[in-house]
Motif scaffolding. Structure first.
Motif, PDB file in Angstrom:
ATOM      1  N   GLN A  82       0.878  -1.161   0.000  1.00 38.29           N
ATOM      2  CA  GLN A  82       0.000   0.000   0.000  1.00 38.29           C
ATOM      3  C   GLN A  82       0.923   1.221   0.000  1.00 38.29           C
ATOM      4  O   GLN A  82       2.132   1.087   0.225  1.00 38.29           O
ATOM      5  CB  GLN A  82      -0.876   0.002   1.251  1.00 38.29           C
ATOM      6  N   PRO A  83       0.410   2.436  -0.232  1.00 37.27           N
ATOM      7  CA  PRO A  83       1.279   3.621  -0.261  1.00 37.27           C
ATOM      8  C   PRO A  83       2.113   3.776   1.011  1.00 37.27           C
ATOM      9  O   PRO A  83       1.613   3.589   2.115  1.00 37.27           O
ATOM     10  CB  PRO A  83       0.290   4.779  -0.408  1.00 37.27           C
ATOM     11  N   VAL A  84       3.386   4.087   0.807  1.00 38.34           N
ATOM     12  CA  VAL A  84       4.324   4.285   1.912  1.00 38.34           C
ATOM     13  C   VAL A  84       4.799   5.734   1.872  1.00 38.34           C
ATOM     14  O   VAL A  84       5.135   6.257   0.805  1.00 38.34           O
ATOM     15  CB  VAL A  84       5.524   3.321   1.801  1.00 38.34           C
ATOM     16  N   ILE A  85       4.841   6.354   3.030  1.00 37.94           N
ATOM     17  CA  ILE A  85       5.334   7.721   3.133  1.00 37.94           C
ATOM     18  C   ILE A  85       6.691   7.672   3.840  1.00 37.94           C
ATOM     19  O   ILE A  85       6.791   7.190   4.970  1.00 37.94           O
ATOM     20  CB  ILE A  85       4.355   8.626   3.917  1.00 37.94           C
ATOM     21  N   ALA A  86       7.716   8.116   3.155  1.00 37.96           N
ATOM     22  CA  ALA A  86       9.091   8.241   3.654  1.00 37.96           C
ATOM     23  C   ALA A  86       9.728   6.910   4.026  1.00 37.96           C
ATOM     24  O   ALA A  86      10.570   6.396   3.302  1.00 37.96           O
ATOM     25  CB  ALA A  86       9.171   9.226   4.803  1.00 37.96           C
ATOM     26  N   ARG A  87       9.358   6.357   5.150  1.00 39.47           N
ATOM     27  CA  ARG A  87       9.970   5.116   5.611  1.00 39.47           C
ATOM     28  C   ARG A  87       8.985   4.424   6.544  1.00 39.47           C
ATOM     29  O   ARG A  87       8.390   5.050   7.406  1.00 39.47           O
ATOM     30  CB  ARG A  87      11.266   5.423   6.345  1.00 39.47           C
ATOM     31  N   ASP A  88       8.842   3.130   6.364  1.00 43.82           N
ATOM     32  CA  ASP A  88       7.977   2.358   7.231  1.00 43.82           C
ATOM     33  C   ASP A  88       8.720   1.072   7.574  1.00 43.82           C
ATOM     34  O   ASP A  88       8.941   0.226   6.705  1.00 43.82           O
ATOM     35  CB  ASP A  88       6.650   2.049   6.542  1.00 43.82           C
ATOM     36  N   GLU A  89       9.113   0.953   8.819  1.00 39.41           N
ATOM     37  CA  GLU A  89       9.919  -0.191   9.257  1.00 39.41           C
ATOM     38  C   GLU A  89       9.233  -1.525   8.980  1.00 39.41           C
ATOM     39  O   GLU A  89       9.902  -2.537   8.799  1.00 39.41           O
ATOM     40  CB  GLU A  89      10.254  -0.072  10.747  1.00 39.41           C
ATOM     41  N   ALA A 105       4.297   4.484  -4.197  1.00 34.98           N
ATOM     42  CA  ALA A 105       4.633   5.888  -3.921  1.00 34.98           C
ATOM     43  C   ALA A 105       3.415   6.751  -4.241  1.00 34.98           C
ATOM     44  O   ALA A 105       2.990   6.824  -5.396  1.00 34.98           O
ATOM     45  CB  ALA A 105       5.826   6.320  -4.762  1.00 34.98           C
ATOM     46  N   TRP A 106       2.847   7.402  -3.235  1.00 33.80           N
ATOM     47  CA  TRP A 106       1.661   8.235  -3.400  1.00 33.80           C
ATOM     48  C   TRP A 106       2.092   9.548  -4.041  1.00 33.80           C
ATOM     49  O   TRP A 106       2.784  10.347  -3.437  1.00 33.80           O
ATOM     50  CB  TRP A 106       1.010   8.462  -2.045  1.00 33.80           C
ATOM     51  N   LEU A 136      12.796  10.177  -1.064  1.00 37.69           N
ATOM     52  CA  LEU A 136      13.031   9.440   0.179  1.00 37.69           C
ATOM     53  C   LEU A 136      12.825   7.934  -0.009  1.00 37.69           C
ATOM     54  O   LEU A 136      13.591   7.122   0.521  1.00 37.69           O
ATOM     55  CB  LEU A 136      12.106   9.944   1.285  1.00 37.69           C
ATOM     56  N   LEU A 137      11.802   7.563  -0.746  1.00 38.88           N
ATOM     57  CA  LEU A 137      11.543   6.145  -0.984  1.00 38.88           C
ATOM     58  C   LEU A 137      12.686   5.505  -1.760  1.00 38.88           C
ATOM     59  O   LEU A 137      13.101   4.376  -1.453  1.00 38.88           O
ATOM     60  CB  LEU A 137      10.212   5.948  -1.722  1.00 38.88           C
ATOM     61  N   ARG A 138      13.213   6.195  -2.745  1.00 33.69           N
ATOM     62  CA  ARG A 138      14.361   5.664  -3.500  1.00 33.69           C
ATOM     63  C   ARG A 138      15.567   5.492  -2.582  1.00 33.69           C
ATOM     64  O   ARG A 138      16.309   4.528  -2.696  1.00 33.69           O
ATOM     65  CB  ARG A 138      14.715   6.578  -4.667  1.00 33.69           C
ATOM     66  N   GLN A 139      15.742   6.431  -1.681  1.00 28.59           N
ATOM     67  CA  GLN A 139      16.862   6.377  -0.736  1.00 28.59           C
ATOM     68  C   GLN A 139      16.650   5.268   0.310  1.00 28.59           C
ATOM     69  O   GLN A 139      17.578   4.515   0.618  1.00 28.59           O
ATOM     70  CB  GLN A 139      16.982   7.728  -0.040  1.00 28.59           C
ATOM     71  N   ASN A 140      15.441   5.154   0.842  1.00 23.66           N
ATOM     72  CA  ASN A 140      15.163   4.203   1.917  1.00 23.66           C
ATOM     73  C   ASN A 140      14.968   2.767   1.454  1.00 23.66           C
ATOM     74  O   ASN A 140      15.156   1.838   2.239  1.00 23.66           O
ATOM     75  CB  ASN A 140      13.926   4.646   2.702  1.00 23.66           C
TER      76      ASN A 140
END
Length: 165
Positions: A82-89, A105-106, A136-140
């Motif tokens: 589902q959509p992730v914002i920044a980082r989700d452990e 990515a939303w 951020l998603l590409r980085q994380n």
């Protein structure tokens, strides 16, 4: 028709597209889930499709990972979140399944539209920069693919190549 990849989900059903009955796919379970759909596709269309499944990091983790194990055992070949914002452990727990993971990515600035998905209210005026989130998603998640939900083709698409470099 050339379709190769399927994201196998059960959905909510509607009047125009009702939920499948277990009998219609040769099952005797109470209701059809993505696990039964995967089994059906594997049995009736062997080797035709690459099937993926959904992962919702906003659901209770133990329950969602148990469901994911059943989906993988039924033949899932990739996972889409589902959509992730920044980082989700919670997304990192998917590594145990050793399958490709695609992060949703939303890309809409209207973050409040995610309220139903995440299970809590996001105020309509919540500031959100989808391009910054994509970076951020590409980085994380450097080893994951990205699915760009609601990408703006006039405004966002032209600058995506700059993000990928």
């Amino acid at each position: 028709m050339g379709v190769k990849y399927l994201l196998v989900i059960t959905g909510d059903g509607s009047e125009r597209l009702p939920k499948l009955s277990p009998e219609s796919i040769g099952e005797t379970v109470q209701s059809v889930t993505s696990v039964e759909l995967l089994k059906y596709i594997r049995k009736n269309y062997p080797g035709v499709f690459r099937c993926g499944v959904a992962f919702n990091p906003y659901e209770p983790q133990d329950h969602e990972l148990e469901k994911m194990k059943r989906k993988v055992d039924a033949g899932a070949e990739f996972i889409c979140t589902q959509p992730v914002i920044a980082r989700d452990e919670r997304v990192y727990a998917l590594k145990q399944f050793k399958l490709p993971v695609i992060i949703d990515a939303w890309m809409s600035k209207k973050l409040h539209l995610l309220s139903e998905c995440v299970g809590y209210t996001i105020p309509e005026d919540t500031p959100y920069d989808p391009i910054a989130n994509l970076k951020l998603l590409r980085q994380n998640y450097p080893d994951c693919g990205l699915y760009l939900a609601l990408v703006g083709y006039k405004t966002q698409f032209p600058i995506l190549k700059d993000i990928w470099q």
